[in-house]
Design a protein around this motif. Structure first.
Motif, PDB file in Angstrom:
ATOM      1  N   UNK A 175       0.828  -1.210   0.000  1.00  0.00           N
ATOM      2  CA  UNK A 175       0.000   0.000   0.000  1.00  0.00           C
ATOM      3  C   UNK A 175       0.857   1.252   0.000  1.00  0.00           C
ATOM      4  N   UNK A 205      -0.469  -4.849  -3.922  1.00  0.00           N
ATOM      5  CA  UNK A 205      -1.594  -4.249  -3.179  1.00  0.00           C
ATOM      6  C   UNK A 205      -2.736  -3.831  -4.101  1.00  0.00           C
ATOM      7  N   UNK A 256      -4.665  -6.902  -4.985  1.00  0.00           N
ATOM      8  CA  UNK A 256      -5.309  -7.504  -3.812  1.00  0.00           C
ATOM      9  C   UNK A 256      -6.528  -6.676  -3.398  1.00  0.00           C
ATOM     10  N   UNK A 257      -6.432  -5.376  -3.585  1.00  0.00           N
ATOM     11  CA  UNK A 257      -7.511  -4.479  -3.168  1.00  0.00           C
ATOM     12  C   UNK A 257      -8.755  -4.631  -4.040  1.00  0.00           C
ATOM     13  N   UNK A 286      -9.975 -10.942  -7.327  1.00  0.00           N
ATOM     14  CA  UNK A 286      -8.653 -11.546  -7.134  1.00  0.00           C
ATOM     15  C   UNK A 286      -8.734 -13.059  -7.351  1.00  0.00           C
ATOM     16  N   UNK A 336       1.804 -11.900  -0.972  1.00  0.00           N
ATOM     17  CA  UNK A 336       0.620 -11.030  -0.942  1.00  0.00           C
ATOM     18  C   UNK A 336       0.802  -9.945   0.113  1.00  0.00           C
ATOM     19  N   UNK A 337       0.310  -8.757  -0.218  1.00  0.00           N
ATOM     20  CA  UNK A 337       0.305  -7.662   0.762  1.00  0.00           C
ATOM     21  C   UNK A 337      -1.149  -7.383   1.130  1.00  0.00           C
ATOM     22  N   UNK A 338      -1.499  -7.623   2.360  1.00  0.00           N
ATOM     23  CA  UNK A 338      -2.884  -7.359   2.789  1.00  0.00           C
ATOM     24  C   UNK A 338      -3.128  -7.891   4.179  1.00  0.00           C
ATOM     25  N   UNK A 339      -4.312  -7.604   4.684  1.00  0.00           N
ATOM     26  CA  UNK A 339      -4.715  -8.096   6.007  1.00  0.00           C
ATOM     27  C   UNK A 339      -5.372  -9.457   5.818  1.00  0.00           C
ATOM     28  N   UNK A 340      -4.689 -10.478   6.294  1.00  0.00           N
ATOM     29  CA  UNK A 340      -5.151 -11.842   6.023  1.00  0.00           C
ATOM     30  C   UNK A 340      -5.996 -12.360   7.175  1.00  0.00           C
ATOM     31  N   UNK A 347     -10.805 -10.488  -0.895  1.00  0.00           N
ATOM     32  CA  UNK A 347     -10.670 -11.595  -1.824  1.00  0.00           C
ATOM     33  C   UNK A 347     -10.379 -12.886  -1.085  1.00  0.00           C
ATOM     34  N   UNK A 400      -8.285 -16.627  -1.109  1.00  0.00           N
ATOM     35  CA  UNK A 400      -7.190 -17.395  -1.700  1.00  0.00           C
ATOM     36  C   UNK A 400      -7.163 -18.766  -1.026  1.00  0.00           C
ATOM     37  N   UNK A 456       3.307 -19.202   1.690  1.00  0.00           N
ATOM     38  CA  UNK A 456       2.601 -17.945   1.421  1.00  0.00           C
ATOM     39  C   UNK A 456       3.273 -16.861   2.270  1.00  0.00           C
ATOM     40  N   UNK A 515       2.292  -6.510   5.561  1.00  0.00           N
ATOM     41  CA  UNK A 515       1.430  -5.378   5.969  1.00  0.00           C
ATOM     42  C   UNK A 515       1.377  -5.271   7.476  1.00  0.00           C
TER      43      UNK A 515
END
Lengths: 500, 344
Positions: B87, B133, B136-137, B142, B157-161, B200, B202, B210, B214
């Motif tokens: 991000x 990002x 992913x957003x 996705x 991946x960059x994001x809140x999992x 999204x 996955x 993985x 973030x």
């Protein structure tokens, strides 16, 4: 009141904010575009009900209204009356407008609570001296703080009594819901059984009618054909058996007619809803009505819980002030018992608002220290005095102080139960230093958890430097034909991982 | 086959103590991490976003990355550095790719900024799939699947999992808002936004590892899915991570074994609140001096947090002049909190 549509006076695109939530940034290459929206909503607010034509729209507790119209004023009037806020004080909380003295006034009013604020104002209107004016000195101030604390304690006790029944009402509600579910289930089952029986009776009746018609036809045939009538099984003439066959058919026909009559009566009986079903339905209706009433009661009591929380905080603050005063009086032999009042530091004499003013100042101080990481702790007294006096030099420290005061104000309003659906930070983030900006954004993220929609003007650098803090971005872009507004989602993506 | 997993480098960091020292901190720990990776001889390095602190970084942070990547390549010539933009690396204007595109042009560095990219490594035996990002957003759009032709599959991946329960898709409306709490450590310490990012899904099936980015504290999300955390204690509240070691992860793709590789980040000290209710500045100064003297290893060069309770603004200003100003000169970053007096 939550902003639903933001509209500028100039023919600029209206911004639809109906589904906007959280911290929302407005980014513009020129201040003019954003300024148009801010100026328009300020002007509409100042129109006091005389606003005509399209404008910014808010959703209040009652309905949707255009800012500045009579409908808006009606809703605003209720909020102002409930919380003893002046128009300009509400505007300070909501839009960040007005001079610092109005902000301080709003903060003091929210700290005191509506009853005390009204009493002070009424006294001032009658020209009576306030509690702090009657006699200068620590004793009166202490007595006044004590009086406020007693009032706050009474509020807490009253609200505690209101809230006490929450568990009982909740429990009764759960019981009723359970009973309603059972009764409704029984009523549904009874209704199903009734419908099924009625359909069954109808079907049986039709079948018996068909059979009766068939047998009657057959008897008619036998009567007309006499001995030459054919046997229905072997097709040979009945001859001398004709009489026996005719009797048998006649008996059969009579039995069918009898049964058919019974099913006709049965069908007639089932036309009317069974008494048990009626009773169950009535009971279910009564239970649902009772549940509705209890839900409303529970909501009322929960609202009282919010008020209780605010009143408790107010009481805690007053007790803390009392404790602080006592400690100081003890430490200094009582000679500086008016320290809290003197600490106001804006050059004004102690007034009946002194304690609340001092407390508001202390809250702003704590917030400023937090926002600046302590960097501005040494400068606060002068900074605050200059700010209250209206001296502005446009430095970043002022921006931090204004932000600290505004956040304090909004939090006080939220704690006092003012339903702020949205607030606007018209400027300031871009003036913060790179050190203070992350802390400021962090505070605004927290604020957006208390206020559904926090709109903040920002620069592309501010937003791009911390996109995870913002939920939405509205960008004003210049085009050949003017400007357009682009909406962009921000924030981190959420990835749902499936499997082991 | 081993992969080194880093994220949230925040090169070009602007926050903290006037920006002095802390910007160098993030470069120092990054160089230390790459040096350690060279020692380990790891052939695949993945960086799960927020390589830079913001998309408008100037030349020095890019040069720092370039130098470290070149040194790593000198020592491990076959290394692949695969980078997914986070991000913070992504400009607001989608027409611009940002600084990650610049480092993507370096030899041995593969970057994804605006689209999912698949990069072969280990002579084509493995595939690393980079999800930036920006992609992913996009949420439900996705769609990433492992490369069936590859022996090893790594997802970055960059994001809140969050973990999806059962086999269903992500719940309706499960945008970043509800991901905020689960994200824990937060990007730059302030937490993801309330409703902004998309959501999204996955499937973990088929991925050997993985690599997530973030959040600033390392965390295991599933057997082979990890956040590595940031290399340095940064953000508005670095003291939140005072007790957490900083570093990166190495993961063996055959066994799934993951090891934490520490780096020496700036030490953070958070003092207990100094209560000054019964006295003035002098009392507070005395108590604070005692507390500072008791910090193991001293306070010099550390990130120091000092909560002070019950001091008036004037008293705190005096304390700032008399003591805190001197302390500020000794520490890397000082944070003072003014707490109200407790009711008695």
């Amino acid at each position: 009141m939550k902003l639903e549509v933001l509209r500028a006076a100039t023919p600029t695109a209206a911004i639809d904010l109906r589904d906007a939530r959280g911290l929302v940034a407005f980014v513009s290459e020129t201040d003019a575009a954003w300024g148009g929206y801010v100026a328009a909503i300020r002007a509409a607010f100042a129109a006091r009900g005389r606003m005509r034509g399209p404008g910014s729209v808010v959703r209040g507790e009652a309905a949707v209204a255009t800012v500045g119209t009579a409908a808006f004023e009606a809703q605003l009037g209720k909020v102002l009356a409930k919380h003893a806020l002046r128009r300009e004080e509400y505007a300070a909380v909501w839009l960040g407008t007005g001079p610092p003295r109005v902000w301080v006034g709003a903060g003091v009013g929210l700290l005191q609570g509506p009853a005390a604020t009204r009493r002070v104002r009424e006294g001032a209107a009658r020209g009576e001296p306030g509690p702090g004016r009657t006699t200068a000195g620590a004793g009166v101030e202490a007595a006044w703080v004590g009086g406020l604390a007693r009032e706050a304690r009474a509020d807490v006790e009253r609200l505690t009594r209101s809230c006490e029944g929450v568990g009982g009402v909740g429990g009764r509600l759960a019981e009723l819901r359970e009973e309603a579910a059972v009764v409704q289930g029984d009523a549904d089952a009874a209704a199903m059984a009734w419908v099924r029986e009625r359909q069954d009776a109808e079907t049986r009746l039709l079948l018996y009618r068909d059979r009766e018609r068939e047998l009657r036809g057959r008897l008619e045939q036998i009567r007309e054909a006499g001995d030459a009538a054919a046997c229905p099984n072997c097709d040979r003439p009945l001859g001398e058996r004709m009489g026996a066959v005719r009797r048998a058919r006649r008996e059969e026909w009579e039995a069918v007619v009898q049964d058919g009559k019974w099913w006709r009566r049965r069908r007639s009986q089932l036309e009317v809803k069974p008494e048990r079903l009626k009773a169950l339905e009535m009971r279910a209706l009564a239970l649902h009505a009772e549940i509705r009433d209890l839900v409303e009661e529970l909501q009322r009591r929960r609202a009282a819980e919010g008020e209780l929380k605010a009143a408790t905080k107010r009481l805690e603050r007053l007790l803390a002030v009392e404790a602080s005063r006592s400690a100081r009086a003890g430490a200094r032999g009582g000679s500086a018992a008016t320290g809290d009042i003197e600490a106001v530091g804006d050059g004004r004499p102690a007034t009946e608002h002194g304690v609340a003013r001092g407390h508001f100042r202390a809250m702003v101080h704590a917030r400023l220290v937090s926002l600046s990481g302590g960097r501005l702790a040494g400068r606060f007294p002068q900074l605050y005095a200059d700010w209250v006096a209206g001296k502005r030099e446009g430095r970043d420290a002022e921006a931090v102080l204004e932000l600290a005061a505004r956040i304090t104000l909004v939090e006080l309003a939220a704690e006092a139960g003012v339903r702020l659906g949205s607030i606007i930070f018209p400027a300031g983030l871009e003036r913060l230093s790179p050190d203070d900006l992350p802390r400021a954004l962090s505070e605004l993220v927290l604020l957006a958890k208390r206020v559904p929609l926090v709109l903040a003007k920002a620069t592309p650098e501010v937003v791009a430097g911390a996109p995870e803090c913002f939920d939405l971005l509205y960008r004003f872009e210049a085009t050949g034909k003017g400007s357009r507004v682009r909406r962009q989602r921000l924030g981190l993506a959420t990835i749902w991982l499936q499997g082991d | 086959m081993t992969v080194a997993h880093l994220s949230d480098l925040h090169l070009g960091y602007r926050g903290g103590a006037g920006g002095h020292g802390r910007a160098e901190d993030v470069v120092r720990v990054f160089e230390a991490a790459f040096a350690r990776i060279a020692d380990l001889g790891t052939q695949l390095v993945v960086i799960a976003g927020d390589i830079f602190d913001h998309p408008h970084v100037t030349a020095p942070p890019i040069a720092a990355f370039s130098r470290a990547a070149a040194r790593l390549r000198e020592r491990v010539p076959e290394v692949t550095v695969a980078v997914a933009a986070g991000a913070r690396d992504t400009p607001l204007d989608p027409a611009h790719e940002g600084p990650v595109a610049v480092i993507g042009a370096l030899a041995g560095v593969e970057a994804a900024t605006t689209a999912v990219r698949r990069v072969r490594f280990a002579g084509g035996e493995g595939t690393v799939t980079l999800v930036p990002h920006l992609v992913a957003r996009r949420g439900r759009a996705l769609k990433v699947k492992p490369d069936r032709g590859a022996r090893w599959n790594v997802l970055v991946v960059h994001g809140a999992v969050r973990r999806a329960r059962g086999s269903g898709a992500a719940p309706r409306g499960s945008a970043g808002a509800r991901g905020r709490a689960a994200a824990g450590g937060q990007a730059a310490g302030v937490g993801p936004a309330a409703t902004g990012g998309g959501s999204g899904t996955v499937s973990l099936k088929g991925w050997d590892y993985v690599a997530l980015g973030s959040r600033h504290t390392r965390a295991k999300v599933a057997a082979r899915a990890h956040y590595s955390g940031s290399l340095e204690r940064i953000g508005p509240d670095p003291w939140e991570e005072a007790a957490v070691d900083k570093g990166f992860l190495t993961a063996r793709l055959d066994t799934g074994a993951v090891r934490f590789q520490p780096v020496e980040a700036r030490a953070a000290v958070s003092l207990a609140a100094v209560d000054a209710v019964d006295g003035g500045t002098a009392t507070a100064a005395r108590r604070l001096s005692e507390a500072l003297a008791g910090v193991p290893g001293g306070i010099d060069g550390k990130l120091l947090r000092v909560p002070v309770r019950g001091l008036s603004p004037e008293d705190l200003a005096a304390l700032d002049r008399e003591l805190l100003a001197r302390v500020r000169g000794r520490v890397a970053e000082l944070r003072v909190d003014a707490l109200p007096a407790k009711a008695r």
